[in-house]
Design a protein around this motif. Sequence first.
Motif, PDB file in Angstrom:
ATOM      1  N   ARG A  14      48.507  23.257  52.815  1.00  0.00           N
ATOM      2  CA  ARG A  14      49.731  22.462  52.605  1.00  0.00           C
ATOM      3  C   ARG A  14      50.938  22.918  53.425  1.00  0.00           C
ATOM      4  NH1 ARG A  14      51.303  22.918  46.450  1.00  0.00           N
ATOM      5  NH2 ARG A  14      51.394  25.073  47.171  1.00  0.00           N
ATOM      6  N   GLY A  15      51.172  24.217  53.449  1.00  0.00           N
ATOM      7  CA  GLY A  15      52.253  24.735  54.290  1.00  0.00           C
ATOM      8  C   GLY A  15      53.653  24.600  53.716  1.00  0.00           C
ATOM      9  N   SER A  16      53.785  24.584  52.381  1.00  0.00           N
ATOM     10  CA  SER A  16      55.140  24.471  51.823  1.00  0.00           C
ATOM     11  C   SER A  16      55.927  25.768  52.041  1.00  0.00           C
ATOM     12  CB  SER A  16      55.109  24.079  50.343  1.00  0.00           C
ATOM     13  OG  SER A  16      54.645  25.135  49.543  1.00  0.00           O
ATOM     14  N   ASN A  17      55.259  26.914  52.009  1.00  0.00           N
ATOM     15  CA  ASN A  17      55.968  28.164  52.315  1.00  0.00           C
ATOM     16  C   ASN A  17      56.385  28.206  53.780  1.00  0.00           C
ATOM     17  OD1 ASN A  17      56.252  30.189  50.000  1.00  0.00           O
ATOM     18  ND2 ASN A  17      54.174  29.402  49.701  1.00  0.00           N
ATOM     19  N   GLY A  91      49.499  31.070  52.547  1.00  0.00           N
ATOM     20  CA  GLY A  91      48.384  30.238  52.126  1.00  0.00           C
ATOM     21  C   GLY A  91      47.242  30.296  53.127  1.00  0.00           C
ATOM     22  N   ILE A 111      52.373  36.180  50.755  1.00  0.00           N
ATOM     23  CA  ILE A 111      52.969  35.768  49.487  1.00  0.00           C
ATOM     24  C   ILE A 111      51.852  35.389  48.530  1.00  0.00           C
ATOM     25  CG2 ILE A 111      53.372  33.355  50.253  1.00  0.00           C
ATOM     26  CD1 ILE A 111      56.067  33.896  48.368  1.00  0.00           C
ATOM     27  N   PRO A 113      50.991  34.048  44.376  1.00  0.00           N
ATOM     28  CA  PRO A 113      51.629  33.414  43.225  1.00  0.00           C
ATOM     29  C   PRO A 113      51.348  34.103  41.889  1.00  0.00           C
ATOM     30  CG  PRO A 113      49.704  32.163  43.860  1.00  0.00           C
ATOM     31  CD  PRO A 113      49.795  33.314  44.821  1.00  0.00           C
ATOM     32  N   GLU A 177      58.696  31.047  45.103  1.00  0.00           N
ATOM     33  CA  GLU A 177      58.061  31.485  46.358  1.00  0.00           C
ATOM     34  C   GLU A 177      58.961  31.103  47.533  1.00  0.00           C
ATOM     35  OE1 GLU A 177      53.907  30.604  47.012  1.00  0.00           O
ATOM     36  OE2 GLU A 177      53.547  30.342  44.883  1.00  0.00           O
TER      37      GLU A 177
HETATM   38  C1  GRF Z   1      51.018  29.564  47.653  1.00  0.00           C
HETATM   39  O1  GRF Z   1      50.993  29.445  46.255  1.00  0.00           O
HETATM   40  C2  GRF Z   1      50.918  31.001  48.085  1.00  0.00           C
HETATM   41  O2  GRF Z   1      51.536  31.885  47.198  1.00  0.00           O
HETATM   42  C3  GRF Z   1      49.423  31.235  48.082  1.00  0.00           C
HETATM   43  O3  GRF Z   1      48.874  30.026  48.563  1.00  0.00           O
HETATM   44  C4  GRF Z   1      49.770  28.959  48.294  1.00  0.00           C
HETATM   45  C5  GRF Z   1      50.062  28.289  49.598  1.00  0.00           C
HETATM   46  O4  GRF Z   1      50.868  27.157  49.441  1.00  0.00           O
HETATM   47  N1  GRF Z   1      49.081  32.394  48.865  1.00  0.00           N
HETATM   48  P1  GRF Z   1      51.559  26.501  50.698  1.00  0.00           P
HETATM   49  O5  GRF Z   1      50.447  26.186  51.693  1.00  0.00           O
HETATM   50  O6  GRF Z   1      52.552  27.466  51.247  1.00  0.00           O
HETATM   51  O7  GRF Z   1      52.211  25.244  50.186  1.00  0.00           O
END
Ligand code: GRF
Length: 223
Positions: A14-17, A91, A111, A113, A177
Amino acid sequence: MSKKIKLGVLISGRGSNLQSIIDASKAGNIDAEVVVVISDKKDAQGLESARVNNIDTIFINPKEYKKREEYDRKVVEELKKYKVALVLLAGFMRIVTSALIEPFRDRIMNIHPALLPSFPGINAQRQAIEYGVKFSGCTVHFVEEGMDEGPIIIQAVVPVSDNDTAESLSKRILKYEHKIYPMAVQFFAEGRLKVEGRRVAVSGDGAYHLGEGILINPYLNRR
Ligand code: GRF
């Protein structure tokens, strides 16, 4: 503002971080910029976010490498081309080996969760619900060999309510996060992080708010 440090971000989905880092960079909240995004999944949604922000993207196909180390060496080669100072796992669903960790020792963050060392691995939010903890949260740490291992830089505590599902808790944690990952990057960019064995010392003003750090959940608001 000081010179921006170059970030390489590794993703699988997804790449939200990733997006939160890009946003923080564009807003001038961090002295860092994402120069390359690497994915082990060709169709990772986060690659699109990178492209719309004119950030170079690279898909490295795991099928083309027999060993994890060979894959990681290819990742290092690309990161070096871009003169990356700090690597962010966001992620990225692969276990990374010394081939990647060694050249970037104390310069790779992840990171997770949950409040490590609780609930490492996948489905951390579901693990927290099933265990019945009253608090979970998220952790940014330097990456060492092993699953979700390494010195902890910053954590955010998030309460769990009785009617939480893995989905609702994930959503609540994700919000934090997106706050703490850019903060950790900025601590790094300002040279405030010092790894001393398992502990990461964070120096300078504003690093500590210990007075506000006491959390009780559930809370009985009467004497
Ligand atoms: C996040 O919950 C992160 O903590 C874990 O994987 C997920 C990745 O989400 N390591 P995103 O791709 O950043 O939306």
